[in-house]
Design a protein around this motif. Structure first.
Motif, PDB file in Angstrom:
ATOM      1  N   ASP A 154      63.471  31.444  56.324  1.00 32.74           N
ATOM      2  CA  ASP A 154      63.889  30.497  57.354  1.00 32.74           C
ATOM      3  C   ASP A 154      62.736  29.647  57.870  1.00 32.74           C
ATOM      4  O   ASP A 154      62.957  28.673  58.597  1.00 32.74           O
ATOM      5  CB  ASP A 154      64.509  31.248  58.532  1.00 32.74           C
ATOM      6  CG  ASP A 154      63.565  32.279  59.129  1.00 32.74           C
ATOM      7  OD1 ASP A 154      62.771  32.876  58.361  1.00 32.74           O
ATOM      8  OD2 ASP A 154      63.591  32.491  60.355  1.00 32.74           O
ATOM      9  N   ARG A 155      61.503  30.012  57.468  1.00 34.21           N
ATOM     10  CA  ARG A 155      60.324  29.308  57.972  1.00 34.21           C
ATOM     11  C   ARG A 155      59.615  28.471  56.908  1.00 34.21           C
ATOM     12  O   ARG A 155      58.999  27.460  57.211  1.00 34.21           O
ATOM     13  CB  ARG A 155      59.315  30.301  58.564  1.00 34.21           C
ATOM     14  CG  ARG A 155      59.855  31.133  59.702  1.00 34.21           C
ATOM     15  CD  ARG A 155      58.768  32.027  60.271  1.00 34.21           C
ATOM     16  NE  ARG A 155      57.740  31.230  60.918  1.00 34.21           N
ATOM     17  CZ  ARG A 155      57.502  31.238  62.234  1.00 34.21           C
ATOM     18  NH1 ARG A 155      58.241  31.974  63.046  1.00 34.21           N
ATOM     19  NH2 ARG A 155      56.532  30.509  62.747  1.00 34.21           N
ATOM     20  N   PHE A 156      59.668  28.925  55.648  1.00 35.66           N
ATOM     21  CA  PHE A 156      58.882  28.285  54.596  1.00 35.66           C
ATOM     22  C   PHE A 156      59.725  27.988  53.361  1.00 35.66           C
ATOM     23  O   PHE A 156      60.646  28.744  53.022  1.00 35.66           O
ATOM     24  CB  PHE A 156      57.708  29.181  54.173  1.00 35.66           C
ATOM     25  CG  PHE A 156      56.866  29.675  55.312  1.00 35.66           C
ATOM     26  CD1 PHE A 156      56.140  28.790  56.095  1.00 35.66           C
ATOM     27  CD2 PHE A 156      56.809  31.031  55.617  1.00 35.66           C
ATOM     28  CE1 PHE A 156      55.363  29.239  57.149  1.00 35.66           C
ATOM     29  CE2 PHE A 156      56.036  31.497  56.664  1.00 35.66           C
ATOM     30  CZ  PHE A 156      55.312  30.594  57.442  1.00 35.66           C
ATOM     31  N   GLN A 157      59.360  26.892  52.701  1.00 41.13           N
ATOM     32  CA  GLN A 157      60.010  26.511  51.438  1.00 41.13           C
ATOM     33  C   GLN A 157      58.943  26.112  50.442  1.00 41.13           C
ATOM     34  O   GLN A 157      58.034  25.333  50.759  1.00 41.13           O
ATOM     35  CB  GLN A 157      60.970  25.335  51.666  1.00 41.13           C
ATOM     36  CG  GLN A 157      61.652  24.848  50.393  1.00 41.13           C
ATOM     37  CD  GLN A 157      62.454  23.580  50.623  1.00 41.13           C
ATOM     38  OE1 GLN A 157      62.591  23.110  51.749  1.00 41.13           O
ATOM     39  NE2 GLN A 157      62.984  23.013  49.552  1.00 41.13           N
ATOM     40  N   VAL A 158      59.022  26.626  49.231  1.00 42.25           N
ATOM     41  CA  VAL A 158      58.094  26.261  48.164  1.00 42.25           C
ATOM     42  C   VAL A 158      58.557  24.962  47.523  1.00 42.25           C
ATOM     43  O   VAL A 158      59.698  24.879  47.042  1.00 42.25           O
ATOM     44  CB  VAL A 158      58.009  27.372  47.089  1.00 42.25           C
ATOM     45  CG1 VAL A 158      57.088  26.942  45.960  1.00 42.25           C
ATOM     46  CG2 VAL A 158      57.536  28.678  47.707  1.00 42.25           C
ATOM     47  N   VAL A 159      57.681  23.944  47.508  1.00 31.95           N
ATOM     48  CA  VAL A 159      58.060  22.680  46.871  1.00 31.95           C
ATOM     49  C   VAL A 159      57.301  22.421  45.575  1.00 31.95           C
ATOM     50  O   VAL A 159      57.734  21.604  44.758  1.00 31.95           O
ATOM     51  CB  VAL A 159      57.878  21.481  47.836  1.00 31.95           C
ATOM     52  CG1 VAL A 159      58.861  21.577  48.994  1.00 31.95           C
ATOM     53  CG2 VAL A 159      56.439  21.386  48.345  1.00 31.95           C
ATOM     54  N   ALA A 160      56.170  23.115  45.364  1.00 33.69           N
ATOM     55  CA  ALA A 160      55.409  22.888  44.121  1.00 33.69           C
ATOM     56  C   ALA A 160      54.517  24.083  43.835  1.00 33.69           C
ATOM     57  O   ALA A 160      53.986  24.716  44.752  1.00 33.69           O
ATOM     58  CB  ALA A 160      54.576  21.609  44.230  1.00 33.69           C
ATOM     59  N   LEU A 161      54.350  24.367  42.547  1.00 41.46           N
ATOM     60  CA  LEU A 161      53.496  25.463  42.086  1.00 41.46           C
ATOM     61  C   LEU A 161      52.582  24.968  40.974  1.00 41.46           C
ATOM     62  O   LEU A 161      53.013  24.184  40.117  1.00 41.46           O
ATOM     63  CB  LEU A 161      54.341  26.614  41.535  1.00 41.46           C
ATOM     64  CG  LEU A 161      55.340  27.308  42.465  1.00 41.46           C
ATOM     65  CD1 LEU A 161      56.209  28.274  41.664  1.00 41.46           C
ATOM     66  CD2 LEU A 161      54.610  28.042  43.581  1.00 41.46           C
ATOM     67  N   ALA A 162      51.342  25.425  40.972  1.00 44.70           N
ATOM     68  CA  ALA A 162      50.418  25.130  39.871  1.00 44.70           C
ATOM     69  C   ALA A 162      49.688  26.405  39.487  1.00 44.70           C
ATOM     70  O   ALA A 162      49.312  27.204  40.354  1.00 44.70           O
ATOM     71  CB  ALA A 162      49.408  24.050  40.284  1.00 44.70           C
ATOM     72  N   ALA A 163      49.498  26.604  38.188  1.00 50.96           N
ATOM     73  CA  ALA A 163      48.789  27.779  37.681  1.00 50.96           C
ATOM     74  C   ALA A 163      47.927  27.357  36.497  1.00 50.96           C
ATOM     75  O   ALA A 163      48.003  26.218  36.030  1.00 50.96           O
ATOM     76  CB  ALA A 163      49.773  28.868  37.279  1.00 50.96           C
TER      77      ALA A 163
END
Length: 384
Positions: free
Chosen positions: A26-35
């Motif tokens: 309810d507080r955070f949303q992932v919009v992009a990932l890099a590895a």
């Protein structure tokens, strides 16, 4: 809802960050990932968190990632340019910089140039380009919230205090797996021994850095940039890793931040700052802990500490050379090309061979990094 981009999502910082986010949907949303190169793990993360964009630094594996994410509507990028796009995604409110080593430098720098709030776990970024990073952050009004447990502890203990009230910063160090080893014992350290940290579960590179205590040398440089170059910083060995760091004020009062050694605590603080969120983790039981111990660091048995101090004192491109030489020497040890005791010696030789120059642009840092890696590889070949 705070929208988060993560640089280094498959490493220990990235995995723990995603754990915190999953516990707080309810507080955070992932919009992009890099590895870097772990196709299976980032694909699994992408399927779970459904970011808009993912990026793989290793361009040879990006097709395999695209195949795994086919039909999900997730944009797949590659290379350093892909990492930069993750770091500068317009929708992101905050970037978590968790890439290991100098690989995170340019994307993190670009995140600050794009005006992003930064949760910084990549200490090398400030080690090699502290002046540039702090200048661009100040210019664009970007908060830098440290994620390293020690720097998070300092950040929390300061709690709005003015810099002129600080007498000194005390960075604590576990001492690593070889805290009690004699110089003779250090001559025969194995790879397996060096990878067994007594308190923390970390990646291979940072675990070896802890064993040589270069990790604390890099953190010393990072602390200077984060909290003021004129502020004295001392290092104190605290084997239990319960007190994460301390601040002494001009009236001799000392503030310490304590907690169990779990990276999810400083990560959750960085993500939610200036708020705090509940963590479903065991509370610290000091009575159960019993005794907390402290001792001075041994700069002779662990010369990487002195190398870091000297590099910062001399400044210019030397911290960048220190960091690059360390990365190559540590990898050579992990590849069993050199013994443990050669790590600081090879770094020292690289520093001695370098002619320092001013750092005015990010390209100056990148050139020093390139030179140092090439020089250190030559020294490793000779040693091997």
């Amino acid at each position: 809802m705070k929208k988060i981009s993560i640089l280094g999502s498959t490493g220990s910082i990235g995995v723990n960050t995603l754990d915190v986010i999953e516990r707080n949907p309810d507080r955070f949303q992932v919009v992009a990932l890099a590895a870097c190169s772990n196709v299976d793990v980032i694909a699994q993360q992408a399927r779970k968190f459904r970011p808009q964009v993912v990026s793989l630094f290793d361009t040879t594996k990006v097709d395999a990632l695209r195949e795994q994410l086919k039909g999900l509507g997730i944009e797949v990028l590659a290379g350093q340019e892909g990492s930069i796009q993750v770091a500068t995604l317009p929708q992101a409110d905050m970037v978590v910089s968790g890439m290991v080593g100098c690989a995170g430098l340019v994307p993190t720098f670009r995140a600050l140039k794009a005006g992003k709030a930064l949760a910084l776990a990549n200490k090398e970024t400030l080690v090699v380009a502290g002046k540039l990073m702090m200048e661009v952050a100040a210019k664009n009004g970007c908060p830098i919230i440290p994620v390293d447990s020690e720097h998070s502890a300092i950040f929390q203990a300061l709690n709005g205090e003015q810099s002129e009230r600080i007498k000194r910063i005390i960075l604590t160090a576990s001492g690593g797996p070889f805290r009690t080893f004699t110089s003779e014992q250090l001559e025969h350290v194995t790879r397996a021994q060096a990878l067994k940290h007594p308190n923390w579960d970390m990646g291979a590179k940072i675990t070896i850095d802890s064993a040589t205590m270069m990790n604390k040398g890099l953190e010393y440089i990072e602390a200077k940039w984060l909290f003021g170059l004129e502020t004295p910083v001392d290092i104190l060995v605290h084997a239990q890793s319960i007190i994460h760091s301390l601040i002494e004020f001009v009236d001799t009062s000392v503030m310490a931040q304590l907690g169990m050694p779990d990276m999810r605590v400083p990560i959750s603080y960085a993500l939610s700052y200036p708020d705090r969120i509940e963590c479903d983790l065991p509370s610290l039981n000091l009575a159960q802990m019993g005794t907390l111990t402290f001792e001075e660091p041994d700069f002779e048995r662990f010369p990487c500490l002195q190398l870091a101090h000297d590099a910062l004192d001399m400044g210019q491109t030397l911290p960048a050379v220190l960091n690059a030489a360390n990365e190559i020497a540590v990898q050579a040890f992990l590849d069993e090309l050199i013994p443990f005791k050669d790590i600081p010696e090879i770094i020292r030789m690289t520093l001695n061979h370098h002619t320092p120059s001013a750092v005015e642009e990010i390209e100056d840092v990148l050139e020093a990094d390139r030179w140092a890696r090439e020089e250190t590889r030559k020294l490793v070949t000779v040693a091997h």
